[in-house]
Design a protein around this motif. Sequence first.
Motif, PDB file in Angstrom:
ATOM      1  N   SER A  98       0.836  -1.207   0.000  1.00  0.00           N
ATOM      2  CA  SER A  98       0.000   0.000   0.000  1.00  0.00           C
ATOM      3  C   SER A  98       0.867   1.252   0.000  1.00  0.00           C
ATOM      4  N   ILE A  99       1.938   1.216   0.791  1.00  0.00           N
ATOM      5  CA  ILE A  99       2.858   2.359   0.827  1.00  0.00           C
ATOM      6  C   ILE A  99       3.501   2.566  -0.535  1.00  0.00           C
ATOM      7  N   ASN A 100       3.891   1.461  -1.166  1.00  0.00           N
ATOM      8  CA  ASN A 100       4.518   1.558  -2.487  1.00  0.00           C
ATOM      9  C   ASN A 100       3.569   2.190  -3.509  1.00  0.00           C
ATOM     10  N   ASP A 101       2.290   1.792  -3.453  1.00  0.00           N
ATOM     11  CA  ASP A 101       1.308   2.362  -4.384  1.00  0.00           C
ATOM     12  C   ASP A 101       1.137   3.868  -4.137  1.00  0.00           C
ATOM     13  N   MET A 102       1.088   4.245  -2.868  1.00  0.00           N
ATOM     14  CA  MET A 102       0.908   5.665  -2.533  1.00  0.00           C
ATOM     15  C   MET A 102       2.130   6.501  -2.899  1.00  0.00           C
ATOM     16  N   GLU A 106      16.965  -4.702  11.310  1.00  0.00           N
ATOM     17  CA  GLU A 106      17.085  -4.043  10.004  1.00  0.00           C
ATOM     18  C   GLU A 106      15.716  -3.635   9.457  1.00  0.00           C
ATOM     19  N   MET A 107      14.713  -4.470   9.675  1.00  0.00           N
ATOM     20  CA  MET A 107      13.358  -4.130   9.241  1.00  0.00           C
ATOM     21  C   MET A 107      12.878  -2.865   9.951  1.00  0.00           C
ATOM     22  N   ASN A 108      13.123  -2.794  11.238  1.00  0.00           N
ATOM     23  CA  ASN A 108      12.703  -1.630  12.016  1.00  0.00           C
ATOM     24  C   ASN A 108      13.443  -0.372  11.564  1.00  0.00           C
ATOM     25  N   ARG A 109      14.724  -0.540  11.207  1.00  0.00           N
ATOM     26  CA  ARG A 109      15.517   0.590  10.735  1.00  0.00           C
ATOM     27  C   ARG A 109      14.925   1.177   9.435  1.00  0.00           C
ATOM     28  N   GLU A 110      14.561   0.309   8.495  1.00  0.00           N
ATOM     29  CA  GLU A 110      13.991   0.778   7.235  1.00  0.00           C
ATOM     30  C   GLU A 110      12.629   1.443   7.454  1.00  0.00           C
ATOM     31  N   ALA A 111      11.834   0.870   8.362  1.00  0.00           N
ATOM     32  CA  ALA A 111      10.522   1.459   8.658  1.00  0.00           C
ATOM     33  C   ALA A 111      10.685   2.862   9.236  1.00  0.00           C
ATOM     34  N   ASN A 112      11.658   3.041  10.109  1.00  0.00           N
ATOM     35  CA  ASN A 112      11.910   4.359  10.694  1.00  0.00           C
ATOM     36  C   ASN A 112      12.315   5.368   9.618  1.00  0.00           C
ATOM     37  N   THR A 113      13.127   4.925   8.676  1.00  0.00           N
ATOM     38  CA  THR A 113      13.571   5.819   7.596  1.00  0.00           C
ATOM     39  C   THR A 113      12.399   6.248   6.723  1.00  0.00           C
ATOM     40  N   ILE A 114      11.525   5.293   6.407  1.00  0.00           N
ATOM     41  CA  ILE A 114      10.346   5.626   5.601  1.00  0.00           C
ATOM     42  C   ILE A 114       9.487   6.657   6.331  1.00  0.00           C
ATOM     43  N   ALA A 115       9.303   6.442   7.639  1.00  0.00           N
ATOM     44  CA  ALA A 115       8.481   7.363   8.429  1.00  0.00           C
ATOM     45  C   ALA A 115       9.094   8.764   8.458  1.00  0.00           C
ATOM     46  N   SER A 116      10.427   8.843   8.575  1.00  0.00           N
ATOM     47  CA  SER A 116      11.085  10.148   8.657  1.00  0.00           C
ATOM     48  C   SER A 116      11.040  10.906   7.337  1.00  0.00           C
ATOM     49  N   LYS A 117      10.978  10.185   6.221  1.00  0.00           N
ATOM     50  CA  LYS A 117      10.951  10.830   4.904  1.00  0.00           C
ATOM     51  C   LYS A 117       9.535  11.179   4.449  1.00  0.00           C
ATOM     52  N   SER A 118       8.565  10.480   4.981  1.00  0.00           N
ATOM     53  CA  SER A 118       7.210  10.614   4.476  1.00  0.00           C
ATOM     54  C   SER A 118       6.565  11.935   4.905  1.00  0.00           C
ATOM     55  N   ILE A 145       0.629   7.296   4.634  1.00  0.00           N
ATOM     56  CA  ILE A 145       1.852   6.480   4.660  1.00  0.00           C
ATOM     57  C   ILE A 145       2.387   6.389   6.089  1.00  0.00           C
ATOM     58  N   THR A 146       2.363   7.497   6.807  1.00  0.00           N
ATOM     59  CA  THR A 146       2.826   7.492   8.201  1.00  0.00           C
ATOM     60  C   THR A 146       2.013   6.513   9.040  1.00  0.00           C
ATOM     61  N   LEU A 186       0.449   3.865   7.968  1.00  0.00           N
ATOM     62  CA  LEU A 186       0.811   2.501   7.555  1.00  0.00           C
ATOM     63  C   LEU A 186       2.152   2.078   8.149  1.00  0.00           C
ATOM     64  N   VAL A 187       3.099   3.019   8.213  1.00  0.00           N
ATOM     65  CA  VAL A 187       4.400   2.709   8.825  1.00  0.00           C
ATOM     66  C   VAL A 187       4.227   2.372  10.301  1.00  0.00           C
ATOM     67  N   LEU A 188       3.352   3.100  10.975  1.00  0.00           N
ATOM     68  CA  LEU A 188       3.082   2.803  12.389  1.00  0.00           C
ATOM     69  C   LEU A 188       2.504   1.401  12.549  1.00  0.00           C
ATOM     70  N   ASN A 189       1.661   1.010  11.605  1.00  0.00           N
ATOM     71  CA  ASN A 189       1.119  -0.359  11.635  1.00  0.00           C
ATOM     72  C   ASN A 189       2.233  -1.387  11.446  1.00  0.00           C
ATOM     73  N   ILE A 190       3.166  -1.075  10.530  1.00  0.00           N
ATOM     74  CA  ILE A 190       4.301  -1.977  10.299  1.00  0.00           C
ATOM     75  C   ILE A 190       5.155  -2.094  11.556  1.00  0.00           C
ATOM     76  N   LYS A 191       5.439  -0.967  12.194  1.00  0.00           N
ATOM     77  CA  LYS A 191       6.266  -0.990  13.409  1.00  0.00           C
ATOM     78  C   LYS A 191       5.559  -1.747  14.536  1.00  0.00           C
ATOM     79  N   ASN A 192       4.254  -1.655  14.571  1.00  0.00           N
ATOM     80  CA  ASN A 192       3.491  -2.396  15.570  1.00  0.00           C
ATOM     81  C   ASN A 192       3.620  -3.901  15.346  1.00  0.00           C
ATOM     82  N   GLU A 193       3.543  -4.322  14.077  1.00  0.00           N
ATOM     83  CA  GLU A 193       3.705  -5.748  13.756  1.00  0.00           C
ATOM     84  C   GLU A 193       5.126  -6.219  14.061  1.00  0.00           C
ATOM     85  N   ILE A 194       6.104  -5.371  13.764  1.00  0.00           N
ATOM     86  CA  ILE A 194       7.506  -5.717  14.057  1.00  0.00           C
ATOM     87  C   ILE A 194       7.702  -5.931  15.545  1.00  0.00           C
TER      88      ILE A 194
END
Length: 292
Positions: free
Chosen positions: A172-176, A253-265, A270-271, A273-281
């Motif tokens: 979903s993030i990729n599509d957005m 590493e997954m958490n690191r990439e999620a944080n980067t996406i959140a900081s750039k978004s 998208i933000t 969705l990233v929070l949902n990803i971090k919750n699953e992580i």
Amino acid sequence: MIKSMTGFGRGSTDSNQRNFVVEIKTVNHRYCDLNIRMPKSFMPIEDKIRKLILDKVNRGKVDVFITETNYENKKVKAVLDENLADSYVNCLKKIKEKYDIKEELSISLIAKFQDVITLKQEDEDLNKVWDILNTALNEALNMLLDMREKEGMKLKSNVILKCNSIEKYLNSINDMSENLVDEFREKLNLRLKDLMKDYEIDENRIAMEVAIFADKSCIDEEIVRLGSHVVQFKDTLELNEPIGRKLDFILQEMNREANTIASKSTNLQITKLVLNIKNEIEKIREQIQNIE
């Protein structure tokens, strides 16, 4: 096969009027911490016990309890410490002479002194003990490993579901993200037209601002890397070896990439969705703490 670090096993065996019971309990631990409680007479075979357990358990806090019930008549003999007895007798003679004591020394008196006569159990054949104990130990280990494997499969199923959720959010993030630059350009144009109604808009400056935004907010690489980490995480779950520490590293590493996406978004969706990803992580992190 993936294994949990939590488990319990019990084994017992009877032979020649002797009963052995072995209980093994394991819980989470960063390394393999093995503790064995057993009769002192079995200390010479402790290394054998440790080797057998460590060949099958790679990680976790392992508590082993070995108890013995012996219905045999134990062979016990009295042992005289002649040097100690001689010392006592010499001391008594000196006392008798010095104080002119008429009483005669007696065997019963000397025997009462501590450690002059001691009872000693005859040494038993530890090879025979090991043959009997080994049966109970393997039975307990097999039950333990079976429980750890069943619990591990439950953890695996749960973790895979969470990985699938992460991939869904990531798609979903990729599509957005594909429309972020166009949305920014449109918003910028509308904003400038609203602010500069009577002035000509510099299209070159708008193009420059859009280019700067596109460079700063580009999350394509992070999306690809995060997706790759999720695939690697799933592949690692299929390995037939201890994988707990490897999974923990991939999750970092997954958490690191999620944080980067959140900081750039700059997109609220998208933000979220990233929070949902971090919750699953974080949920996965809690689960894999129990994986060997």
